[in-house]
Design an enzyme around this catalytic site. Sequence first.
Site, PDB file in Angstrom:
ATOM      1  N   THR A 255      11.502 -20.643   1.657  1.00 42.05           N
ATOM      2  CA  THR A 255      10.471 -19.986   0.857  1.00 42.05           C
ATOM      3  C   THR A 255      11.138 -19.065  -0.161  1.00 42.05           C
ATOM      4  O   THR A 255      12.232 -18.555   0.052  1.00 42.05           O
ATOM      5  CB  THR A 255       9.497 -19.184   1.731  1.00 42.05           C
ATOM      6  OG1 THR A 255      10.198 -18.116   2.385  1.00 42.05           O
ATOM      7  CG2 THR A 255       8.836 -20.075   2.763  1.00 42.05           C
ATOM      8  N   GLY A 256      10.462 -18.897  -1.278  1.00 38.43           N
ATOM      9  CA  GLY A 256      11.072 -18.110  -2.348  1.00 38.43           C
ATOM     10  C   GLY A 256      12.350 -18.747  -2.846  1.00 38.43           C
ATOM     11  O   GLY A 256      13.330 -18.049  -3.120  1.00 38.43           O
ATOM     12  N   GLY A 257      12.330 -20.060  -2.999  1.00 39.03           N
ATOM     13  CA  GLY A 257      13.552 -20.801  -3.306  1.00 39.03           C
ATOM     14  C   GLY A 257      13.767 -21.136  -4.761  1.00 39.03           C
ATOM     15  O   GLY A 257      14.645 -21.939  -5.080  1.00 39.03           O
TER      16      GLY A 257
ATOM     17  N   SER B 219      14.679 -18.977  -7.221  1.00 40.80           N
ATOM     18  CA  SER B 219      15.641 -18.135  -7.928  1.00 40.80           C
ATOM     19  C   SER B 219      16.446 -17.315  -6.927  1.00 40.80           C
ATOM     20  O   SER B 219      16.130 -17.275  -5.734  1.00 40.80           O
ATOM     21  CB  SER B 219      14.924 -17.192  -8.911  1.00 40.80           C
ATOM     22  OG  SER B 219      14.086 -16.282  -8.207  1.00 40.80           O
ATOM     23  N   GLY B 220      17.478 -16.661  -7.419  1.00 41.27           N
ATOM     24  CA  GLY B 220      18.236 -15.713  -6.622  1.00 41.27           C
ATOM     25  C   GLY B 220      18.840 -16.289  -5.359  1.00 41.27           C
ATOM     26  O   GLY B 220      19.382 -17.396  -5.336  1.00 41.27           O
ATOM     27  N   ILE B 221      18.751 -15.525  -4.278  1.00 43.20           N
ATOM     28  CA  ILE B 221      19.336 -15.929  -3.009  1.00 43.20           C
ATOM     29  C   ILE B 221      18.689 -17.201  -2.485  1.00 43.20           C
ATOM     30  O   ILE B 221      19.371 -18.089  -1.967  1.00 43.20           O
ATOM     31  CB  ILE B 221      19.218 -14.783  -1.987  1.00 43.20           C
ATOM     32  CG1 ILE B 221      20.118 -13.607  -2.392  1.00 43.20           C
ATOM     33  CG2 ILE B 221      19.600 -15.259  -0.583  1.00 43.20           C
ATOM     34  CD1 ILE B 221      19.911 -12.347  -1.571  1.00 43.20           C
ATOM     35  N   GLY B 222      17.373 -17.319  -2.624  1.00 43.39           N
ATOM     36  CA  GLY B 222      16.680 -18.515  -2.143  1.00 43.39           C
ATOM     37  C   GLY B 222      17.158 -19.777  -2.827  1.00 43.39           C
ATOM     38  O   GLY B 222      17.360 -20.808  -2.181  1.00 43.39           O
TER      39      GLY B 222
ATOM     40  N   SER C 228      17.331  -7.198   5.367  1.00 45.44           N
ATOM     41  CA  SER C 228      17.972  -6.399   4.331  1.00 45.44           C
ATOM     42  C   SER C 228      18.715  -5.253   4.984  1.00 45.44           C
ATOM     43  O   SER C 228      18.285  -4.722   6.017  1.00 45.44           O
ATOM     44  CB  SER C 228      16.937  -5.834   3.354  1.00 45.44           C
ATOM     45  OG  SER C 228      17.530  -4.909   2.461  1.00 45.44           O
TER      46      SER C 228
ATOM     47  N   TYR D  31       9.774  -0.732   1.491  1.00 40.99           N
ATOM     48  CA  TYR D  31      10.492  -2.010   1.559  1.00 40.99           C
ATOM     49  C   TYR D  31      11.374  -2.061   2.791  1.00 40.99           C
ATOM     50  O   TYR D  31      11.391  -3.052   3.532  1.00 40.99           O
ATOM     51  CB  TYR D  31      11.328  -2.181   0.292  1.00 40.99           C
ATOM     52  CG  TYR D  31      12.240  -3.388   0.309  1.00 40.99           C
ATOM     53  CD1 TYR D  31      11.731  -4.674   0.146  1.00 40.99           C
ATOM     54  CD2 TYR D  31      13.621  -3.239   0.491  1.00 40.99           C
ATOM     55  CE1 TYR D  31      12.569  -5.776   0.160  1.00 40.99           C
ATOM     56  CE2 TYR D  31      14.455  -4.329   0.507  1.00 40.99           C
ATOM     57  CZ  TYR D  31      13.929  -5.600   0.338  1.00 40.99           C
ATOM     58  OH  TYR D  31      14.774  -6.688   0.370  1.00 40.99           O
TER      59      TYR D  31
END
Length: 244
Positions: free
Chosen positions: A12-14, A16-19, A137, A150
Amino acid sequence: MAVLTGKVAVVTGGSSGIGLAIARSFRDEGAKVFITGRRKEALDAAVAELGENVTAVVADSAVPADLDALYETVREQAGHLDIVVANAGIGTQTQFGAVTEEQIDEQFAVNVKGTIFTVQKALPLLRSGASLVLIGSSAATSPSPGLEVYGATKAAIRNLARGWAHSSLQHGFRVNVLSPGAVPTPGLLDLVPAEVREQIKTTVPLGRLGTPEELAAAATFLASDASSYMNGAELVVDGGVTQI
């Protein structure tokens, strides 16, 4: 042989970035990968970059119906799942005393509720030996000023993994947390001025920020059989900031 050959993964959230880096690493290691995100244009760009064996599904992890649609797509195209990476998350930096109800609701909806339903709705598709990777995190243990809410959502993620590990034998999965430190991505850190980034580097024992690729390598380890005796654990990849 590639370590994820024959595996089916959801990230999920794939887009951009780390995903995106995790999805790329999984693809390179032989997995068929399904990625999600809220913006179709970003997903289309990710699929164009990643190519074959990657399928994008527009989905907001905070909306259970979107996750139902995601897993129906997985069921139709692959029939099962071996890896779930609950990576979708948001963070809002707000001065202490100025946090709004909307900011609290949004961060807990995506980061906590979204993670819960990402895992829960995947259960019927999981094959025995599946690996669940929850993205935490370093803020869960050492939140920077303005990131207290967060950090609280990520502390919840750590506790979810501890609790779910008790169900691992019954449901045939392993669950672990991957906790990044300071990594430049299109999210929070990219909103930080360059001089602040340089200051952050001085707090890291390695003297630099991490990269999405380094986090992807750690996620690939947790997803693979190389971590087969890890369960309920947290793998911290933060250059040593919270470890010494």
